[in-house]
Design a protein around this motif. Structure first.
Motif, PDB file in Angstrom:
ATOM      1  N   ARG A 182       0.932   4.132  -2.837  1.00 37.33           N
ATOM      2  CA  ARG A 182       0.663   5.535  -2.505  1.00 37.33           C
ATOM      3  C   ARG A 182       1.807   6.425  -2.964  1.00 37.33           C
ATOM      4  O   ARG A 182       1.584   7.514  -3.492  1.00 37.33           O
ATOM      5  CB  ARG A 182       0.409   5.691  -1.007  1.00 37.33           C
ATOM      6  N   VAL A 204       0.843  -1.201   0.000  1.00 36.10           N
ATOM      7  CA  VAL A 204       0.000   0.000   0.000  1.00 36.10           C
ATOM      8  C   VAL A 204       0.877   1.249   0.000  1.00 36.10           C
ATOM      9  O   VAL A 204       0.622   2.207  -0.736  1.00 36.10           O
ATOM     10  CB  VAL A 204      -0.963  -0.007   1.216  1.00 36.10           C
ATOM     11  N   SER A 205       1.926   1.251   0.816  1.00 36.98           N
ATOM     12  CA  SER A 205       2.834   2.401   0.872  1.00 36.98           C
ATOM     13  C   SER A 205       3.511   2.642  -0.479  1.00 36.98           C
ATOM     14  O   SER A 205       3.624   3.786  -0.929  1.00 36.98           O
ATOM     15  CB  SER A 205       3.888   2.202   1.958  1.00 36.98           C
ATOM     16  N   LEU A 263       1.204   6.066   4.131  1.00 40.02           N
ATOM     17  CA  LEU A 263       0.125   5.672   5.024  1.00 40.02           C
ATOM     18  C   LEU A 263       0.606   5.819   6.452  1.00 40.02           C
ATOM     19  O   LEU A 263       1.659   5.297   6.827  1.00 40.02           O
ATOM     20  CB  LEU A 263      -0.276   4.215   4.749  1.00 40.02           C
ATOM     21  N   ASP A 264      -0.134   6.551   7.270  1.00 38.08           N
ATOM     22  CA  ASP A 264       0.246   6.729   8.673  1.00 38.08           C
ATOM     23  C   ASP A 264      -0.507   5.703   9.502  1.00 38.08           C
ATOM     24  O   ASP A 264      -1.679   5.868   9.807  1.00 38.08           O
ATOM     25  CB  ASP A 264      -0.098   8.144   9.141  1.00 38.08           C
ATOM     26  N   ASP A 265       0.201   4.638   9.827  1.00 39.13           N
ATOM     27  CA  ASP A 265      -0.433   3.585  10.625  1.00 39.13           C
ATOM     28  C   ASP A 265      -0.021   3.690  12.083  1.00 39.13           C
ATOM     29  O   ASP A 265      -0.231   2.774  12.855  1.00 39.13           O
ATOM     30  CB  ASP A 265      -0.118   2.192  10.061  1.00 39.13           C
TER      31      ASP A 265
END
Length: 179
Positions: A60, A56-57, A68-70
């Protein structure tokens, strides 16, 4: 001993690991279901969470979006209860379809077309086949990189398993039923 037998069978030309068949078989444990107790076990995240977050990162980033800030620390996840027995604490409760509920183990195995077991992983009976796949498959392709086709039933038809097998340049096949 297991590895030695496989090496001898391989040297004799008896192994044919180009196509492997992966499945699980339940083995009844020597434990009384009436003596079950609840045990707190830590909740485990899906194995592929890190792979998914990395993918996903990367996606993005390719789209020019912020990462993505998880969060810096994963959230605390409480444990879950698991049935087991003091007589055989490593087993788990198995129940599927018409089968009677019982304590069991599951042997997840990978065999070649001649029936030689090339890899095996044993889990409690309540561990789904798709969850144990990574362990069996990882060990299998490490020992037998020549595997081309993995034949598995519908229990293994998950996006994670399909992606893993295909990304390794192998084919995932579902067996057909014989009339």
């Amino acid at each position: 001993m297991f590895q030695w037998i496989l090496e001898e069978a391989g040297t004799a030309g008896a192994l044919t690991p180009a196509a492997v068949f992966i499945d699980g078989a339940h083995i009844k444990a020597s434990a009384n279901l009436k003596k079950k107790m609840k045990q707190e076990v830590p909740a485990a995240a899906k194995r592929y969470q890190e792979e998914l977050l990395a993918e996903v990162s990367a996606d993005r980033e390719a789209q020019g979006k912020k990462p993505l800030d998880d969060g810096d620390e994963p959230p605390e996840i409480g444990g879950r209860k698991r049935d087991n027995t003091s007589k055989d604490p490593e087993c788990g409760v198995f129940h599927k379809g018409e089968h009677k509920r019982c304590f069991a183990y599951e042997a997840h195995t990978a065999c070649d077309k001649n029936g030689y077991v090339l890899e095996a992983v044993v889990t409690p009976g309540n561990v789904h086949e798709s969850v144990a796949f990574d362990d069996v498959y990882g060990k299998l392709i490490q020992s037998f990189p020549e595997v081309e086709t993995v034949v598995a039933d519908a229990a293994y038809k998950t996006p994670h398993i399909c992606k893993k097998v295909f990304q390794n340049g192998r084919v995932l096949s579902k067996p057909t039923s014989v009339p």
